[in-house]
Motif scaffolding. Sequence first.
Motif, PDB file in Angstrom:
ATOM      1  N   GLY A 231       0.820  -1.211   0.000  1.00  0.00           N
ATOM      2  CA  GLY A 231       0.000   0.000   0.000  1.00  0.00           C
ATOM      3  C   GLY A 231       0.849   1.253   0.000  1.00  0.00           C
ATOM      4  N   PHE A 232       1.949   1.196   0.761  1.00  0.00           N
ATOM      5  CA  PHE A 232       2.837   2.353   0.827  1.00  0.00           C
ATOM      6  C   PHE A 232       3.468   2.630  -0.532  1.00  0.00           C
ATOM      7  CE2 PHE A 232       7.204   3.930   1.273  1.00  0.00           C
ATOM      8  CZ  PHE A 232       6.956   5.141   1.919  1.00  0.00           C
ATOM      9  N   LEU A 233       3.865   1.572  -1.259  1.00  0.00           N
ATOM     10  CA  LEU A 233       4.485   1.754  -2.573  1.00  0.00           C
ATOM     11  C   LEU A 233       3.507   2.381  -3.563  1.00  0.00           C
ATOM     12  CD1 LEU A 233       6.514  -1.574  -2.930  1.00  0.00           C
ATOM     13  CD2 LEU A 233       7.405   0.724  -2.479  1.00  0.00           C
ATOM     14  N   VAL A 234       2.230   1.995  -3.467  1.00  0.00           N
ATOM     15  CA  VAL A 234       1.219   2.598  -4.334  1.00  0.00           C
ATOM     16  C   VAL A 234       1.074   4.085  -4.027  1.00  0.00           C
ATOM     17  CG1 VAL A 234      -1.235   2.632  -4.931  1.00  0.00           C
ATOM     18  CG2 VAL A 234      -0.041   0.447  -4.653  1.00  0.00           C
ATOM     19  N   ILE A 235       1.006   4.405  -2.731  1.00  0.00           N
ATOM     20  CA  ILE A 235       0.889   5.807  -2.315  1.00  0.00           C
ATOM     21  C   ILE A 235       2.130   6.589  -2.730  1.00  0.00           C
ATOM     22  CG2 ILE A 235       0.752   7.342  -0.314  1.00  0.00           C
ATOM     23  CD1 ILE A 235      -0.843   5.146   1.098  1.00  0.00           C
ATOM     24  N   ALA A 236       3.313   5.967  -2.565  1.00  0.00           N
ATOM     25  CA  ALA A 236       4.574   6.635  -2.917  1.00  0.00           C
ATOM     26  C   ALA A 236       4.636   6.934  -4.399  1.00  0.00           C
ATOM     27  CB  ALA A 236       5.749   5.767  -2.493  1.00  0.00           C
ATOM     28  N   ALA A 237       4.219   5.961  -5.234  1.00  0.00           N
ATOM     29  CA  ALA A 237       4.235   6.168  -6.684  1.00  0.00           C
ATOM     30  C   ALA A 237       3.317   7.317  -7.079  1.00  0.00           C
ATOM     31  CB  ALA A 237       3.811   4.885  -7.394  1.00  0.00           C
ATOM     32  N   ALA A 238       2.132   7.361  -6.482  1.00  0.00           N
ATOM     33  CA  ALA A 238       1.191   8.455  -6.760  1.00  0.00           C
ATOM     34  C   ALA A 238       1.763   9.784  -6.294  1.00  0.00           C
ATOM     35  CB  ALA A 238      -0.148   8.181  -6.086  1.00  0.00           C
ATOM     36  N   GLY A 239       2.403   9.753  -5.136  1.00  0.00           N
ATOM     37  CA  GLY A 239       2.989  10.977  -4.602  1.00  0.00           C
ATOM     38  C   GLY A 239       4.098  11.525  -5.473  1.00  0.00           C
ATOM     39  N   VAL A 240       4.943  10.635  -5.996  1.00  0.00           N
ATOM     40  CA  VAL A 240       6.036  11.064  -6.870  1.00  0.00           C
ATOM     41  C   VAL A 240       5.487  11.704  -8.143  1.00  0.00           C
ATOM     42  CG1 VAL A 240       7.921  10.250  -8.326  1.00  0.00           C
ATOM     43  CG2 VAL A 240       7.712   9.411  -5.983  1.00  0.00           C
ATOM     44  N   ILE A 241       4.461  11.103  -8.712  1.00  0.00           N
ATOM     45  CA  ILE A 241       3.847  11.661  -9.929  1.00  0.00           C
ATOM     46  C   ILE A 241       3.274  13.046  -9.655  1.00  0.00           C
ATOM     47  CG2 ILE A 241       1.960  11.383 -11.583  1.00  0.00           C
ATOM     48  CD1 ILE A 241       2.359   8.345 -11.291  1.00  0.00           C
ATOM     49  N   LEU A 242       2.613  13.183  -8.520  1.00  0.00           N
ATOM     50  CA  LEU A 242       2.030  14.484  -8.156  1.00  0.00           C
ATOM     51  C   LEU A 242       3.117  15.532  -7.945  1.00  0.00           C
ATOM     52  CD1 LEU A 242      -0.805  13.363  -5.691  1.00  0.00           C
ATOM     53  CD2 LEU A 242      -1.099  14.358  -7.963  1.00  0.00           C
ATOM     54  N   MET A 243       4.232  15.121  -7.325  1.00  0.00           N
ATOM     55  CA  MET A 243       5.315  16.076  -7.069  1.00  0.00           C
ATOM     56  C   MET A 243       5.978  16.534  -8.365  1.00  0.00           C
ATOM     57  SD  MET A 243       7.345  15.094  -3.566  1.00  0.00           S
ATOM     58  CE  MET A 243       7.472  13.360  -3.901  1.00  0.00           C
ATOM     59  N   VAL A 244       6.199  15.589  -9.279  1.00  0.00           N
ATOM     60  CA  VAL A 244       6.790  15.952 -10.571  1.00  0.00           C
ATOM     61  C   VAL A 244       5.894  16.953 -11.287  1.00  0.00           C
ATOM     62  CG1 VAL A 244       7.411  15.100 -12.860  1.00  0.00           C
ATOM     63  CG2 VAL A 244       8.082  13.808 -10.822  1.00  0.00           C
ATOM     64  N   ASN A 245       4.609  16.694 -11.259  1.00  0.00           N
ATOM     65  CA  ASN A 245       3.647  17.614 -11.889  1.00  0.00           C
ATOM     66  C   ASN A 245       3.635  18.966 -11.191  1.00  0.00           C
ATOM     67  OD1 ASN A 245       1.244  18.153 -13.712  1.00  0.00           O
ATOM     68  ND2 ASN A 245       0.270  18.378 -11.704  1.00  0.00           N
ATOM     69  N   TYR A 246       3.744  18.931  -9.864  1.00  0.00           N
ATOM     70  CA  TYR A 246       3.730  20.166  -9.077  1.00  0.00           C
ATOM     71  C   TYR A 246       4.940  21.039  -9.404  1.00  0.00           C
ATOM     72  CZ  TYR A 246       3.938  23.248  -5.012  1.00  0.00           C
ATOM     73  OH  TYR A 246       4.018  24.356  -4.197  1.00  0.00           O
ATOM     74  N   PHE A 247       6.124  20.463  -9.386  1.00  0.00           N
ATOM     75  CA  PHE A 247       7.340  21.241  -9.615  1.00  0.00           C
ATOM     76  C   PHE A 247       7.447  21.739 -11.055  1.00  0.00           C
ATOM     77  CE2 PHE A 247       9.054  18.813  -5.852  1.00  0.00           C
ATOM     78  CZ  PHE A 247       9.192  19.918  -5.034  1.00  0.00           C
ATOM     79  N   SER A 248       6.768  21.067 -11.974  1.00  0.00           N
ATOM     80  CA  SER A 248       6.824  21.480 -13.377  1.00  0.00           C
ATOM     81  C   SER A 248       6.129  22.819 -13.610  1.00  0.00           C
ATOM     82  CB  SER A 248       6.183  20.411 -14.264  1.00  0.00           C
ATOM     83  OG  SER A 248       4.777  20.330 -14.050  1.00  0.00           O
ATOM     84  N   HIS A 249       5.344  23.287 -12.653  1.00  0.00           N
ATOM     85  CA  HIS A 249       4.639  24.557 -12.796  1.00  0.00           C
ATOM     86  C   HIS A 249       5.486  25.755 -12.360  1.00  0.00           C
ATOM     87  CE1 HIS A 249       1.226  21.742 -12.945  1.00  0.00           C
ATOM     88  NE2 HIS A 249       0.613  22.689 -13.640  1.00  0.00           N
ATOM     89  N   TYR A 250       6.692  25.504 -11.841  1.00  0.00           N
ATOM     90  CA  TYR A 250       7.565  26.585 -11.381  1.00  0.00           C
ATOM     91  C   TYR A 250       8.620  26.838 -12.457  1.00  0.00           C
ATOM     92  CZ  TYR A 250       5.309  26.404  -6.863  1.00  0.00           C
ATOM     93  OH  TYR A 250       4.368  26.457  -5.851  1.00  0.00           O
TER      94      TYR A 250
END
Length: 354
Positions: A231-250
């Motif tokens: 479960g943690f790996l699934v959450i981590a993978a989703a979190g990494v994708i969200l972070m990459v998308n987040y930082f791409s806006h700066y």
Amino acid sequence: MNWEKLHIMVLYCFVFLLHFEYWSVFGKDEDNMTITKFVGYLYFILALRDVERFFLFSRIKAFLIPVLAFFGMLTIISYANYNSLYQQFANVIDLSAFQCILMFWIVCNHLSGQPKVIYRTFVAFVAGAVVMGILYKMGVGVTITDGRLSMFGDDENAVGIRMTLAIVVVLSLIFENPLNWKTPRFLLLLTLPFLFPVLALSGSRTALICLAIGLLIFILLIKLKPLFKAGFLVIAAAGVILMVNYFSHYDTLQERLVNSISYGDTAGRTSIWKHILPIFYESPIVGVGTTGYAKRAIPVFGVFKGGHYRSPHNVYLEMLCYTGVVGLGLFLLFLGRVSFKSVQLYLRNNYIVT
């Protein structure tokens, strides 16, 4: 009065205020006494009440010997290269380095055998980062230079790296739960919206790389039951994708990363290193000390605001210039022993952040 509790509270305050290192007591740029330094001095004074405990050498001699030898060497070499024409720019005794060694010495002895206090100290560090994020949103202490965020006059890279450390600590407090907090600990996730913007706006490539490495290590090494691990790996993978998308806006951060990858841009560091390397070549074994470095760097780069000479923006090259390969070797020995001890603690306690 319970001096031990007071001493611990002062330690918490000091760690909290590390994010406000350049916040002056009197609000003047030229004033050298900051709030953080004042609390640090108070912490040191309280340690004098029990010198035998707080300055115990035997317990941490493996770490102290290399850094004390490095400091002694730095002082001797700086004295040998002293030039009165540059005395206002570089001191024979590097007080900042000495203070850091003393603080390391005292804190190691103070926190020995007190794991709960150690993690509460981490909480204080996160709290300081969150307050920094809140102040940013309020526009307090904010300076934007070339699209990069600085808080209270601090270096942009330092601001970003501290946010990275705070993010990793938050994840540890939630998923490793060293303080045995209950379900409400997941409310710590609410701190992240205050940390990520400051990190991104700092434009620090180093901080972002450290975050990526830190998260990778955290994901790979965290010890959970198999069911929870999946479960943690699934959450981590989703979190990494969200972070990459987040930082791409700066834009500033994205532009700096692209320039680094595509064009090998180092923000002017390569040019600085070309001028700094001859200083190392002049005395590669023992270096030229801080005084010798200032004497050679100032004629090339001039003096910056506040009377500082140009830094190489590379701590290892800086040490090579100051103390040569011998001094760098001592410092790397210190880092190696700290890293080895960290691995031992991880294997014993199962906590990545320790």
